[in-house]
Design a protein around this motif. Structure first.
Motif, PDB file in Angstrom:
ATOM      1  N   ASP A  86       0.848  -1.201   0.000  1.00 44.18           N
ATOM      2  CA  ASP A  86       0.000   0.000   0.000  1.00 44.18           C
ATOM      3  C   ASP A  86       0.879   1.245   0.000  1.00 44.18           C
ATOM      4  OD1 ASP A  86      -2.263  -1.583   0.078  1.00 44.18           O
ATOM      5  OD2 ASP A  86      -2.416  -1.521   2.283  1.00 44.18           O
ATOM      6  N   ASP A  87       0.361   2.324  -0.596  1.00 41.01           N
ATOM      7  CA  ASP A  87       1.137   3.568  -0.704  1.00 41.01           C
ATOM      8  C   ASP A  87       1.536   4.138   0.650  1.00 41.01           C
ATOM      9  OD1 ASP A  87       0.962   3.384  -3.414  1.00 41.01           O
ATOM     10  OD2 ASP A  87      -0.701   4.810  -3.628  1.00 41.01           O
ATOM     11  N   ASP A  88       0.734   3.860   1.697  1.00 39.55           N
ATOM     12  CA  ASP A  88       1.020   4.412   3.023  1.00 39.55           C
ATOM     13  C   ASP A  88       1.629   3.375   3.971  1.00 39.55           C
ATOM     14  OD1 ASP A  88      -1.197   2.818   3.222  1.00 39.55           O
ATOM     15  OD2 ASP A  88      -2.395   4.234   4.396  1.00 39.55           O
ATOM     16  N   PHE A  89       2.142   2.271   3.422  1.00 40.74           N
ATOM     17  CA  PHE A  89       2.668   1.184   4.248  1.00 40.74           C
ATOM     18  C   PHE A  89       3.814   1.656   5.136  1.00 40.74           C
ATOM     19  CE2 PHE A  89       5.634  -2.390   4.901  1.00 40.74           C
ATOM     20  CZ  PHE A  89       4.800  -3.269   5.569  1.00 40.74           C
ATOM     21  N   LEU A  90       4.705   2.482   4.580  1.00 36.73           N
ATOM     22  CA  LEU A  90       5.885   2.941   5.322  1.00 36.73           C
ATOM     23  C   LEU A  90       5.729   4.370   5.844  1.00 36.73           C
ATOM     24  CD1 LEU A  90       8.570   1.526   2.871  1.00 36.73           C
ATOM     25  CD2 LEU A  90       7.975   0.583   5.105  1.00 36.73           C
ATOM     26  N   GLU A  91       4.528   4.895   5.790  1.00 39.87           N
ATOM     27  CA  GLU A  91       4.291   6.300   6.129  1.00 39.87           C
ATOM     28  C   GLU A  91       4.731   6.629   7.556  1.00 39.87           C
ATOM     29  OE1 GLU A  91       3.435  10.002   4.936  1.00 39.87           O
ATOM     30  OE2 GLU A  91       3.123   8.222   3.682  1.00 39.87           O
ATOM     31  N   LYS A  92       4.530   5.704   8.493  1.00 41.13           N
ATOM     32  CA  LYS A  92       4.813   5.993   9.896  1.00 41.13           C
ATOM     33  C   LYS A  92       6.301   6.063  10.206  1.00 41.13           C
ATOM     34  CE  LYS A  92       0.558   3.894  11.704  1.00 41.13           C
ATOM     35  NZ  LYS A  92      -0.004   2.852  12.597  1.00 41.13           N
ATOM     36  N   VAL A  93       7.132   5.431   9.373  1.00 39.88           N
ATOM     37  CA  VAL A  93       8.562   5.353   9.714  1.00 39.88           C
ATOM     38  C   VAL A  93       9.470   6.053   8.710  1.00 39.88           C
ATOM     39  CG1 VAL A  93       8.369   3.213  11.028  1.00 39.88           C
ATOM     40  CG2 VAL A  93       8.715   3.107   8.551  1.00 39.88           C
ATOM     41  N   LYS A  94       8.951   6.426   7.544  1.00 38.74           N
ATOM     42  CA  LYS A  94       9.861   6.957   6.521  1.00 38.74           C
ATOM     43  C   LYS A  94      10.300   8.391   6.803  1.00 38.74           C
ATOM     44  CE  LYS A  94       6.700   8.825   3.023  1.00 38.74           C
ATOM     45  NZ  LYS A  94       6.290   8.751   1.594  1.00 38.74           N
ATOM     46  N   GLY A  95       9.543   9.146   7.611  1.00 38.28           N
ATOM     47  CA  GLY A  95       9.940  10.515   7.929  1.00 38.28           C
ATOM     48  C   GLY A  95      10.133  11.342   6.672  1.00 38.28           C
ATOM     49  N   GLU A  96      11.344  11.943   6.544  1.00 36.36           N
ATOM     50  CA  GLU A  96      11.666  12.755   5.375  1.00 36.36           C
ATOM     51  C   GLU A  96      12.367  11.962   4.291  1.00 36.36           C
ATOM     52  OE1 GLU A  96      10.762  15.931   4.986  1.00 36.36           O
ATOM     53  OE2 GLU A  96       9.731  15.821   6.909  1.00 36.36           O
ATOM     54  N   ALA A  97      12.514  10.646   4.484  1.00 39.10           N
ATOM     55  CA  ALA A  97      13.265   9.820   3.535  1.00 39.10           C
ATOM     56  C   ALA A  97      12.498   9.642   2.233  1.00 39.10           C
ATOM     57  CB  ALA A  97      13.565   8.454   4.150  1.00 39.10           C
ATOM     58  N   ASP A  98      13.247   9.622   1.131  1.00 35.86           N
ATOM     59  CA  ASP A  98      12.671   9.357  -0.196  1.00 35.86           C
ATOM     60  C   ASP A  98      13.170   8.035  -0.772  1.00 35.86           C
ATOM     61  OD1 ASP A  98      11.198  11.832  -0.488  1.00 35.86           O
ATOM     62  OD2 ASP A  98      13.148  12.818  -0.684  1.00 35.86           O
ATOM     63  N   THR A  99      14.280   7.529  -0.238  1.00 34.37           N
ATOM     64  CA  THR A  99      14.898   6.311  -0.768  1.00 34.37           C
ATOM     65  C   THR A  99      14.969   5.236   0.318  1.00 34.37           C
ATOM     66  OG1 THR A  99      17.141   7.014  -0.180  1.00 34.37           O
ATOM     67  CG2 THR A  99      16.283   7.723  -2.341  1.00 34.37           C
ATOM     68  N   LEU A 100      15.302   4.007  -0.101  1.00 37.84           N
ATOM     69  CA  LEU A 100      15.433   2.910   0.867  1.00 37.84           C
ATOM     70  C   LEU A 100      16.579   3.170   1.834  1.00 37.84           C
ATOM     71  CD1 LEU A 100      14.816  -0.498  -0.928  1.00 37.84           C
ATOM     72  CD2 LEU A 100      13.383   0.704   0.699  1.00 37.84           C
ATOM     73  N   ALA A 101      17.692   3.731   1.321  1.00 42.33           N
ATOM     74  CA  ALA A 101      18.809   4.046   2.203  1.00 42.33           C
ATOM     75  C   ALA A 101      18.392   5.054   3.268  1.00 42.33           C
ATOM     76  CB  ALA A 101      19.977   4.599   1.379  1.00 42.33           C
ATOM     77  N   GLY A 102      17.665   6.070   2.849  1.00 45.45           N
ATOM     78  CA  GLY A 102      17.163   7.046   3.805  1.00 45.45           C
ATOM     79  C   GLY A 102      16.197   6.429   4.798  1.00 45.45           C
ATOM     80  N   LEU A 103      15.390   5.462   4.339  1.00 47.71           N
ATOM     81  CA  LEU A 103      14.453   4.773   5.228  1.00 47.71           C
ATOM     82  C   LEU A 103      15.189   4.033   6.339  1.00 47.71           C
ATOM     83  CD1 LEU A 103      11.536   3.771   5.822  1.00 47.71           C
ATOM     84  CD2 LEU A 103      12.024   1.839   4.310  1.00 47.71           C
ATOM     85  N   MET A 104      16.291   3.345   5.980  1.00 48.29           N
ATOM     86  CA  MET A 104      17.061   2.634   7.001  1.00 48.29           C
ATOM     87  C   MET A 104      17.622   3.611   8.037  1.00 48.29           C
ATOM     88  SD  MET A 104      19.167  -0.448   5.135  1.00 48.29           S
ATOM     89  CE  MET A 104      19.714  -1.032   6.750  1.00 48.29           C
ATOM     90  N   LEU A 105      18.102   4.761   7.577  1.00 47.74           N
ATOM     91  CA  LEU A 105      18.651   5.758   8.503  1.00 47.74           C
ATOM     92  C   LEU A 105      17.563   6.319   9.405  1.00 47.74           C
ATOM     93  CD1 LEU A 105      21.079   7.675   6.114  1.00 47.74           C
ATOM     94  CD2 LEU A 105      21.631   5.855   7.738  1.00 47.74           C
ATOM     95  N   GLU A 106      16.355   6.508   8.852  1.00 43.55           N
ATOM     96  CA  GLU A 106      15.231   7.013   9.652  1.00 43.55           C
ATOM     97  C   GLU A 106      14.850   6.008  10.735  1.00 43.55           C
ATOM     98  OE1 GLU A 106      13.467   9.744   9.829  1.00 43.55           O
ATOM     99  OE2 GLU A 106      14.206  10.905   8.117  1.00 43.55           O
ATOM    100  N   ILE A 107      14.790   4.730  10.378  1.00 38.99           N
ATOM    101  CA  ILE A 107      14.396   3.699  11.347  1.00 38.99           C
ATOM    102  C   ILE A 107      15.461   3.537  12.424  1.00 38.99           C
ATOM    103  CG2 ILE A 107      13.885   1.245  11.639  1.00 38.99           C
ATOM    104  CD1 ILE A 107      12.693   1.248   8.834  1.00 38.99           C
ATOM    105  N   LYS A 108      16.738   3.500  11.991  1.00 43.66           N
ATOM    106  CA  LYS A 108      17.841   3.295  12.956  1.00 43.66           C
ATOM    107  C   LYS A 108      18.112   4.555  13.759  1.00 43.66           C
ATOM    108  CE  LYS A 108      21.723   1.116  14.396  1.00 43.66           C
ATOM    109  NZ  LYS A 108      22.923   1.866  14.187  1.00 43.66           N
ATOM    110  N   GLY A 109      17.970   5.726  13.124  1.00 45.79           N
ATOM    111  CA  GLY A 109      18.283   6.970  13.812  1.00 45.79           C
ATOM    112  C   GLY A 109      19.774   7.238  13.875  1.00 45.79           C
ATOM    113  N   ASP A 110      20.552   6.490  13.086  1.00 47.21           N
ATOM    114  CA  ASP A 110      22.009   6.645  13.079  1.00 47.21           C
ATOM    115  C   ASP A 110      22.547   5.972  11.813  1.00 47.21           C
ATOM    116  OD1 ASP A 110      24.549   7.245  13.795  1.00 47.21           O
ATOM    117  OD2 ASP A 110      24.614   6.006  15.606  1.00 47.21           O
ATOM    118  N   PHE A 111      23.857   6.120  11.565  1.00 47.64           N
ATOM    119  CA  PHE A 111      24.463   5.434  10.433  1.00 47.64           C
ATOM    120  C   PHE A 111      24.464   3.927  10.696  1.00 47.64           C
ATOM    121  CE2 PHE A 111      26.636   9.626  10.068  1.00 47.64           C
ATOM    122  CZ  PHE A 111      26.141   9.965   8.819  1.00 47.64           C
TER     123      PHE A 111
END
Length: 424
Positions: free
Chosen positions: A367-392
């Motif tokens: 679904d289009d909103d599947f990752l809405e709660k965790v993606k924050g400002e991320a646009d890419t998968l790499a950014g998504l991982m950083l958003e979830i982890k909160g660090d490198f």
């Protein structure tokens, strides 16, 4: 019978008041023409300006409904005042005896002539040919006036919107989500047809930042590069347009069209190729791509530089990027055949870190909103991982969301290159 009465000093303030009101009416009418005749090229040039007047013009254009209502309120108030003053002047300078009809005709014709000529026609002609300068001149006064008439303007905008909705009937306005749902249950000949329909529906809501090529992936030339290096870069990249920067990629100086250097291809390394670079076109990151497409058509260009709110360069967006949102990937003769993901088995996929979240959701049919709660400002998968982890993250380090595990398989200087996605 008309009889002109002798001029008295007591009537002088009325003549001065009428002149001032006509002048103010001219300014407001000219401002309306100036602001709403600015074309995309002029607005883009205003974005590069830093003066207070330039920034005020852009601020007013951000809310055109409020700007227009302010102008109309001021224009009507001033014109009413001019009509009353002009009528008073006629009363003390002309005697119509008992002919009320003649008095009415003279007042209507004379006042209408004055308002049309000095309050509408002349200022609007002038503003049409000097719209940028006129808009800057009137920007600050209009901003102050907008604050003063804000309550009345708010009421008029709301009433106007309600009236428009009532006149448009009781028809149901279909939302983007409803259109998307309708497409999902529509029977089409091929999946490609459904994907194209979905692209058309998403088109008007997509922002430039969602489809642009990020700066780290952009091939660019430094303004100090010699011509030999330029030719090597052109041959290696295969692109027809390459950005040119000075010192930093945040300082884009121009766009080099490869067709412009073809007739100089035999020149040596000292050839001054920089003179061939064309003026770049800058767009804000949150600009809608349907608006950008109109700009491309108007300006007859194919590439724009995307900047953030601080003026830093985020990347580039091309006409091809926009069209691919509707028709899917477009592969030309110079494109290498590659994919941004690889399916290992039913539960494991390897994605490029720069894969857009929208494409990731499309591949896995989420679904289009599947990752809405965790993606924050991320646009890419790499950014998504950083958003979830909160660090490198480090190589082989993983994060989880729902029934998905994201593992960093390859990293280059903090940049996540490859991500293993495991469906649990």
């Amino acid at each position: 019978m008309i009889e002109f009465l002798p001029f008295t000093v007591h009537s002088l303030p009325l003549f001065i008041s009428l002149a001032l009101l006509l002048f103010m009416s001219a300014l407001i009418s000219g401002a309306e023409t100036a602001f709403f005749s600015l074309n995309p090229v002029q607005i883009n040039e205003l974005h590069t300006g830093e003066s207070r007047k330039t920034q005020t013009v852009l601020r007013l254009l951000d809310n055109q409904d409020s700007l227009l209502s302010t102008i109309l309120i001021l224009n009507n108030l001033i014109n009413i005042g001019a009509i009353l003053v002009a009528s008073a002047i006629i009363d003390i300078t002309i005697s119509f005896a008992d002919s009320q009809f003649l008095e009415f005709i003279v007042k209507v014709v004379l006042v209408t002539f004055l308002l049309l000529l000095f309050g509408e026609i002349m200022p609007k002609i002038f503003a049409t040919y000097n719209n940028v300068a006129f808009a800057k001149f009137m920007a600050i006064p209009l901003l102050g006036a907008r604050v003063v008439v804000a309550p009345l303007s708010f009421v008029l905008i709301k009433l106007g919107g309600a009236l428009t909705r009532s006149l448009s009937g009781n028809g149901h306005n279909v939302s983007i989500d409803e259109l998307q749902d309708a497409i999902e249950i529509t029977k089409t000949e091929t999946p490609e047809d459904k994907e194209m329909l979905s692209g058309i529906v998403r088109f008007v809501g997509t922002q430039v930042v969602e489809i642009m090529k990020p700066r780290i992936d952009v091939v660019a030339l430094e303004v100090e590069d010699n011509f030999v290096k330029v030719k090597q870069t052109v041959i290696k990249s295969g692109f027809s347009r390459i950005p040119v920067y000075k010192d930093s990629f945040d300082n884009i100086q121009g766009i080099l069209f490869i067709k412009d250097i073809l007739k100089y291809i035999e020149r040596g390394e000292d050839f001054e190729w920089q003179k061939l670079a064309r003026k770049p076109y800058f767009v804000p990151e949150h600009k809608k791509i349907n608006d950008l497409l109109e700009d491309f058509q108007t300006l007859k260009i194919h590439l724009a530089v995307v900047v953030d709110e601080y003026g830093g360069t985020l990347g580039i967006v091309t006409l091809e990027d926009i069209l691919e949102e509707v028709v899917g990937d477009i592969a030309d003769d110079s494109d290498a055949v590659e994919s941004f993901y690889q399916k290992v088995d039913e539960n494991n996929y390897i994605f490029d870190g720069k894969t857009h979240i929208v494409d990731f959701e499309r591949v896995l049919k989420l679904d289009d909103d599947f990752l809405e709660k965790v993606k924050g400002e991320a646009d890419t998968l790499a950014g998504l991982m950083l958003e979830i982890k909160g660090d490198f993250v480090k190589v082989e380090e993983w994060v989880e969301f729902g029934k998905m595990r994201f593992t960093a398989q390859e990293i280059d200087n903090h940049r996540i290159i490859k991500i293993l996605v495991t469906l649990q």
